[in-house]
Design an enzyme around this catalytic site. Structure first.
Site, PDB file in Angstrom:
ATOM      1  N   ASP A  51       0.842  -1.206   0.000  1.00  0.00           N
ATOM      2  CA  ASP A  51       0.000   0.000   0.000  1.00  0.00           C
ATOM      3  C   ASP A  51       0.877   1.256   0.000  1.00  0.00           C
ATOM      4  OD1 ASP A  51       0.887  -0.208   2.579  1.00  0.00           O
ATOM      5  OD2 ASP A  51      -1.083  -0.015   3.526  1.00  0.00           O
ATOM      6  N   SER A  52       2.220   1.058   0.022  1.00  0.00           N
ATOM      7  CA  SER A  52       3.135   2.175  -0.209  1.00  0.00           C
ATOM      8  C   SER A  52       2.855   2.812  -1.562  1.00  0.00           C
ATOM      9  CB  SER A  52       4.590   1.689  -0.155  1.00  0.00           C
ATOM     10  OG  SER A  52       4.778   0.561  -0.973  1.00  0.00           O
ATOM     11  N   GLU A 189       9.662  -4.122  10.147  1.00  0.00           N
ATOM     12  CA  GLU A 189      10.027  -2.818   9.574  1.00  0.00           C
ATOM     13  C   GLU A 189      10.590  -1.889  10.645  1.00  0.00           C
ATOM     14  OE1 GLU A 189       7.135  -0.980   7.001  1.00  0.00           O
ATOM     15  OE2 GLU A 189       8.340   0.843   6.809  1.00  0.00           O
TER      16      GLU A 189
HETATM   17  O1  KIV Z   1       3.643  -1.161   1.516  1.00  0.00           O
HETATM   18  C1  KIV Z   1       4.829  -1.526   1.521  1.00  0.00           C
HETATM   19  O2  KIV Z   1       5.620  -1.226   0.620  1.00  0.00           O
HETATM   20  C2  KIV Z   1       5.278  -2.324   2.649  1.00  0.00           C
HETATM   21  C3  KIV Z   1       6.747  -2.545   2.780  1.00  0.00           C
HETATM   22  C4  KIV Z   1       7.364  -1.341   3.369  1.00  0.00           C
HETATM   23  C5  KIV Z   1       7.056  -3.761   3.559  1.00  0.00           C
HETATM   24  O3  KIV Z   1       4.498  -2.746   3.441  1.00  0.00           O
END
Ligand code: KIV
Length: 309
Positions: A51-52, A189
């Site tokens: 969701d990044s 994380e």
């Molecule tokens: O949404 C994302 O990219 C993540 C990573 C930071 C693990 O959850």
């Protein structure tokens, strides 16, 4: 450097085997078809539709505004590009916090509509019951603890978690709760290296670190950080390329080529038959305007003998 040929899709069982064999697991985010295809051909075994994407693709300040529909849209594209890699799709903020029934409904939608291999959700002990229900329903789940970006407002920013003894013990308990609930892997994380190492030794499933040091079972990075596309660089990220700069340079050169009429050249253009061109040129402007008039003129012109006849 060589690309790995397409093989059968990586499963959660393969990932567990890699952990047992001490083979580090590489995970990378992907949000679209071409990136997924490149990563898959590069031999990356897990692609995370994180969701990044809310921040690095959609331009939001956080991951909070991302919806299930957003995740499905991008998840489908990644699955189309991934022949071999296991695709895991993030459950976005608000899609599982309301109880396991809601989580099951949303996870089922994500699995059915994207064709992905598993889902990921944030939270340790507080999410364990939900994880258990999803796993019982046949949905493989990856956990995510430490800095969990959907709770960034509660954390007061992107800061390292588990630095105090109390926080560290909670994180160990979180990891154990997820593993016991059936999570097949856990993202750690922004966790101090020594703590991430301890957690990795204490749980029976792979840990995938991001800003959690070298002793996790694997590593995950945001592809935009890796390629130098997104502004800013987290301490834990390494730029393996400067694609952002290269992209901008290409755009500058394209604009300059258009402005100086250096693009397109004859070789980059298309041509039509001279006779067809003559027919069009011989039409009056009024015939060009009116479709039925144009049809009539063209019929007459086509019936007339041509110069070569
Ligand atoms: O949404 C994302 O990219 C993540 C990573 C930071 C693990 O959850």
């Amino acid at each position: 450097m060589s690309a790995t040929p397409t093989k059968k899709p990586v499963t959660v069982v393969d990932l567990q085997r890699m952990r047992e064999q001490g083979k580090p697991i590489t995970m990378l985010t992907a949000y679209d078809y071409p990136t997924a295809k490149l990563a898959d051909q590069a031999g990356i075994p897990i692609l995370l539709v994180g969701d990044s994407l809310g921040m690095v693709v959609l331009g939001y300040d956080s991951t909070v505004p991302v919806t299930v529909d957003d995740m499905i849209h991008h998840g489908k594209a990644v699955v189309r590009g991934a022949g071999h890699a296991h695709v895991v799709v993030d459950m976005p903020f608000g899609s599982y916090q309301g109880g396991w029934q809601e989580a099951l409904r949303n996870a089922t939608r994500i699995m059915q509509e994207t064709g992905c291999g598993s889902v990921k959700l944030e939270g340790g002990e507080r999410s364990a019951e939900t994880v258990r229900h999803l796993v019982e329903a046949g949905i493989p789940v990856m956990g995510h603890i430490g800095l969990t970006p959907q709770s960034v407002n509660a954390f007061g920013g992107f800061r390292v978690q588990g630095k105090t003894p109390r926080e560290a013990v909670h994180l160990i308990q979180d990891a154990k709760a997820l593993a016991e609930a059936g999570a097949y892997a856990i993202v750690l994380e922004l966790v101090p290296t020594a703590l991430a190492h301890m957690i990795t030794q204490r749980v029976s499933v792979p840990t995938i670190g991001i800003g959690a040091g070298p002793f996790c079972s694997g590593q995950v990075q945001v592809v935009h950080d890796l390629l130098g596309i997104y502004e800013g660089q987290p301490k834990h990220a390494r730029r393996f390329a400067e694609i952002g700069q290269a992209t901008q340079q290409a755009m500058i050169e394209y604009r300059e080529a258009v402005e100086t009429a250096a693009f397109p050249t004859a070789a980059e253009s298309f041509y039509m038959d001279e006779h067809a061109l003559e027919l069009i040129r011989s039409m009056t402007p009024s015939a060009e305007q009116d479709m039925s008039e144009a049809e009539r003129v063209l019929r007459d012109l086509e019936d007339a003998p041509t110069r070569s006849e």
